[in-house]
Design a protein around this motif. Structure first.
Motif, PDB file in Angstrom:
ATOM      1  N   LEU A   1     -37.531 -23.850  77.066  1.00 21.19           N
ATOM      2  CA  LEU A   1     -36.308 -24.630  76.861  1.00 21.19           C
ATOM      3  C   LEU A   1     -35.384 -24.008  75.823  1.00 21.19           C
ATOM      4  O   LEU A   1     -34.653 -24.687  75.118  1.00 21.19           O
ATOM      5  CB  LEU A   1     -36.628 -26.092  76.505  1.00 21.19           C
ATOM      6  N   ARG A   2     -35.397 -22.680  75.758  1.00 16.20           N
ATOM      7  CA  ARG A   2     -34.575 -21.925  74.804  1.00 16.20           C
ATOM      8  C   ARG A   2     -33.664 -20.968  75.569  1.00 16.20           C
ATOM      9  O   ARG A   2     -34.055 -20.401  76.576  1.00 16.20           O
ATOM     10  CB  ARG A   2     -35.472 -21.145  73.852  1.00 16.20           C
ATOM     11  N   THR A   3     -32.446 -20.779  75.028  1.00 18.40           N
ATOM     12  CA  THR A   3     -31.527 -19.776  75.564  1.00 18.40           C
ATOM     13  C   THR A   3     -31.070 -18.853  74.444  1.00 18.40           C
ATOM     14  O   THR A   3     -31.103 -19.215  73.270  1.00 18.40           O
ATOM     15  CB  THR A   3     -30.266 -20.403  76.205  1.00 18.40           C
ATOM     16  N   SER A   4     -30.638 -17.678  74.834  1.00 19.69           N
ATOM     17  CA  SER A   4     -30.041 -16.723  73.909  1.00 19.69           C
ATOM     18  C   SER A   4     -28.674 -16.358  74.473  1.00 19.69           C
ATOM     19  O   SER A   4     -28.565 -15.919  75.618  1.00 19.69           O
ATOM     20  CB  SER A   4     -30.922 -15.477  73.803  1.00 19.69           C
ATOM     21  N   SER A   5     -27.635 -16.569  73.674  1.00 25.23           N
ATOM     22  CA  SER A   5     -26.268 -16.294  74.110  1.00 25.23           C
ATOM     23  C   SER A   5     -25.703 -15.157  73.279  1.00 25.23           C
ATOM     24  O   SER A   5     -25.749 -15.196  72.046  1.00 25.23           O
ATOM     25  CB  SER A   5     -25.379 -17.529  73.912  1.00 25.23           C
ATOM     26  N   VAL A   6     -25.162 -14.152  73.958  1.00 21.78           N
ATOM     27  CA  VAL A   6     -24.569 -13.003  73.285  1.00 21.78           C
ATOM     28  C   VAL A   6     -23.064 -13.042  73.499  1.00 21.78           C
ATOM     29  O   VAL A   6     -22.588 -13.135  74.636  1.00 21.78           O
ATOM     30  CB  VAL A   6     -25.157 -11.677  73.815  1.00 21.78           C
ATOM     31  N   HIS A   7     -22.310 -12.969  72.397  1.00 17.62           N
ATOM     32  CA  HIS A   7     -20.861 -12.841  72.463  1.00 17.62           C
ATOM     33  C   HIS A   7     -20.574 -11.403  72.866  1.00 17.62           C
ATOM     34  O   HIS A   7     -20.925 -10.467  72.132  1.00 17.62           O
ATOM     35  CB  HIS A   7     -20.258 -13.184  71.086  1.00 17.62           C
ATOM     36  N   VAL A   8     -19.987 -11.235  74.048  1.00 20.30           N
ATOM     37  CA  VAL A   8     -19.857  -9.907  74.638  1.00 20.30           C
ATOM     38  C   VAL A   8     -19.080  -8.948  73.731  1.00 20.30           C
ATOM     39  O   VAL A   8     -19.498  -7.810  73.509  1.00 20.30           O
ATOM     40  CB  VAL A   8     -19.218  -9.997  76.043  1.00 20.30           C
TER      41      VAL A   8
ATOM     42  N   ILE B   1     -26.417 -16.295  69.515  1.00 22.90           N
ATOM     43  CA  ILE B   1     -26.736 -17.683  69.172  1.00 22.90           C
ATOM     44  C   ILE B   1     -27.931 -18.087  70.021  1.00 22.90           C
ATOM     45  O   ILE B   1     -27.962 -17.826  71.229  1.00 22.90           O
ATOM     46  CB  ILE B   1     -25.566 -18.638  69.485  1.00 22.90           C
ATOM     47  N   ILE B   2     -28.902 -18.728  69.405  1.00 19.55           N
ATOM     48  CA  ILE B   2     -30.063 -19.255  70.127  1.00 19.55           C
ATOM     49  C   ILE B   2     -29.921 -20.769  70.192  1.00 19.55           C
ATOM     50  O   ILE B   2     -29.509 -21.404  69.216  1.00 19.55           O
ATOM     51  CB  ILE B   2     -31.368 -18.866  69.415  1.00 19.55           C
TER      52      ILE B   2
ATOM     53  N   HIS C   1     -37.645 -33.107  75.041  1.00 19.76           N
ATOM     54  CA  HIS C   1     -38.717 -32.196  75.439  1.00 19.76           C
ATOM     55  C   HIS C   1     -38.706 -30.841  74.755  1.00 19.76           C
ATOM     56  O   HIS C   1     -39.469 -29.960  75.134  1.00 19.76           O
ATOM     57  CB  HIS C   1     -38.744 -31.986  76.961  1.00 19.76           C
ATOM     58  N   GLY C   2     -37.835 -30.644  73.768  1.00 16.41           N
ATOM     59  CA  GLY C   2     -37.732 -29.335  73.132  1.00 16.41           C
ATOM     60  C   GLY C   2     -38.400 -29.266  71.775  1.00 16.41           C
ATOM     61  O   GLY C   2     -38.991 -30.230  71.292  1.00 16.41           O
ATOM     62  N   LYS C   3     -38.272 -28.110  71.155  1.00 12.61           N
ATOM     63  CA  LYS C   3     -38.835 -27.867  69.834  1.00 12.61           C
ATOM     64  C   LYS C   3     -37.851 -28.218  68.716  1.00 12.61           C
ATOM     65  O   LYS C   3     -38.259 -28.414  67.573  1.00 12.61           O
ATOM     66  CB  LYS C   3     -39.244 -26.397  69.704  1.00 12.61           C
ATOM     67  N   GLY C   4     -36.568 -28.248  69.036  1.00 11.92           N
ATOM     68  CA  GLY C   4     -35.555 -28.545  68.026  1.00 11.92           C
ATOM     69  C   GLY C   4     -35.511 -27.523  66.910  1.00 11.92           C
ATOM     70  O   GLY C   4     -35.181 -27.849  65.777  1.00 11.92           O
ATOM     71  N   GLU C   5     -35.819 -26.279  67.203  1.00  9.18           N
ATOM     72  CA  GLU C   5     -35.859 -25.231  66.181  1.00  9.18           C
ATOM     73  C   GLU C   5     -34.535 -24.492  66.028  1.00  9.18           C
ATOM     74  O   GLU C   5     -34.436 -23.558  65.242  1.00  9.18           O
ATOM     75  CB  GLU C   5     -36.972 -24.230  66.510  1.00  9.18           C
TER      76      GLU C   5
ATOM     77  N   THR D   1     -25.698 -29.524  72.931  1.00  8.85           N
ATOM     78  CA  THR D   1     -24.791 -30.591  72.510  1.00  8.85           C
ATOM     79  C   THR D   1     -24.479 -30.511  71.015  1.00  8.85           C
ATOM     80  O   THR D   1     -23.392 -30.909  70.587  1.00  8.85           O
ATOM     81  CB  THR D   1     -25.339 -31.981  72.880  1.00  8.85           C
ATOM     82  N   ASP D   2     -25.404 -29.972  70.207  1.00  6.60           N
ATOM     83  CA  ASP D   2     -25.097 -29.700  68.793  1.00  6.60           C
ATOM     84  C   ASP D   2     -23.934 -28.712  68.700  1.00  6.60           C
ATOM     85  O   ASP D   2     -23.031 -28.868  67.880  1.00  6.60           O
ATOM     86  CB  ASP D   2     -26.291 -29.089  68.056  1.00  6.60           C
ATOM     87  N   LEU D   3     -23.980 -27.678  69.535  1.00  9.62           N
ATOM     88  CA  LEU D   3     -22.919 -26.674  69.521  1.00  9.62           C
ATOM     89  C   LEU D   3     -21.586 -27.275  69.948  1.00  9.62           C
ATOM     90  O   LEU D   3     -20.542 -26.937  69.384  1.00  9.62           O
ATOM     91  CB  LEU D   3     -23.270 -25.493  70.427  1.00  9.62           C
ATOM     92  N   LEU D   4     -21.622 -28.175  70.924  1.00  9.64           N
ATOM     93  CA  LEU D   4     -20.403 -28.844  71.351  1.00  9.64           C
ATOM     94  C   LEU D   4     -19.758 -29.571  70.169  1.00  9.64           C
ATOM     95  O   LEU D   4     -18.576 -29.384  69.864  1.00  9.64           O
ATOM     96  CB  LEU D   4     -20.683 -29.845  72.474  1.00  9.64           C
ATOM     97  N   ALA D   5     -20.549 -30.381  69.471  1.00 12.21           N
ATOM     98  CA  ALA D   5     -20.035 -31.148  68.334  1.00 12.21           C
ATOM     99  C   ALA D   5     -19.613 -30.219  67.199  1.00 12.21           C
ATOM    100  O   ALA D   5     -18.555 -30.400  66.578  1.00 12.21           O
ATOM    101  CB  ALA D   5     -21.095 -32.146  67.862  1.00 12.21           C
TER     102      ALA D   5
END
Length: 134
Positions: free
Chosen positions: A12-19, A25-26, A34-38, A43-47
């Protein structure tokens, strides 16, 4: 050109790279979903994007009008709703350094913050509670 490239890395983790810059950003699913919240959840990023955008646009306005907001901070609180699960409210507490802002500068700060692109991009059903602390 793409803005970012996102990879689902499992658990349930993603890794996003700014091209353009290569910055990463992870995200993690939150504990209550259902996640680890690490790391930031999507939705945190949205806010958080709302707070980032507000400070950026206020910074542009401050530069244009010849005053300084260096050291300003935003404290972001995200409120979730159920059925459907979504962000229902974002609270932003903006704190500006003691700088004896004039009434006009305060007006510029408040107007700029409230009219940032992310604020305009969010669905109108999302309540936005913004507090300005000078």
């Amino acid at each position: 050109m793409a803005t970012s490239k996102i990879t689902y890395t499992g658990g349930l983790r993603t890794s996003s790279v700014h091209v353009k810059s290569g910055n990463t950003i992870i995200t993690d699913a939150p504990v209550d979903n259902h996640g680890k919240g690490e790391a930031f959840s999507p939705t945190d990023l949205l806010a958080t994007s709302l707070g980032n955008c507000m400070l950026t646009i206020v910074g542009i306005a401050a530069n244009t009008h010849g005053f300084n907001i260096d050291g300003a901070t935003a404290e972001v609180t995200k409120i979730m709703a159920e059925q459907p699960r979504r962000v229902s409210e974002i609270r932003i507490d903006l704190h500006f350094p003691a700088n004896n802002y004039s009434a006009k500068e305060k007006e510029i700060i408040e107007r700029s913050a409230r009219t940032c692109p992310v604020a305009y991009s969010l669905h109108p059903d999302i309540k936005k509670e913004i507090t300005f602390n000078f």
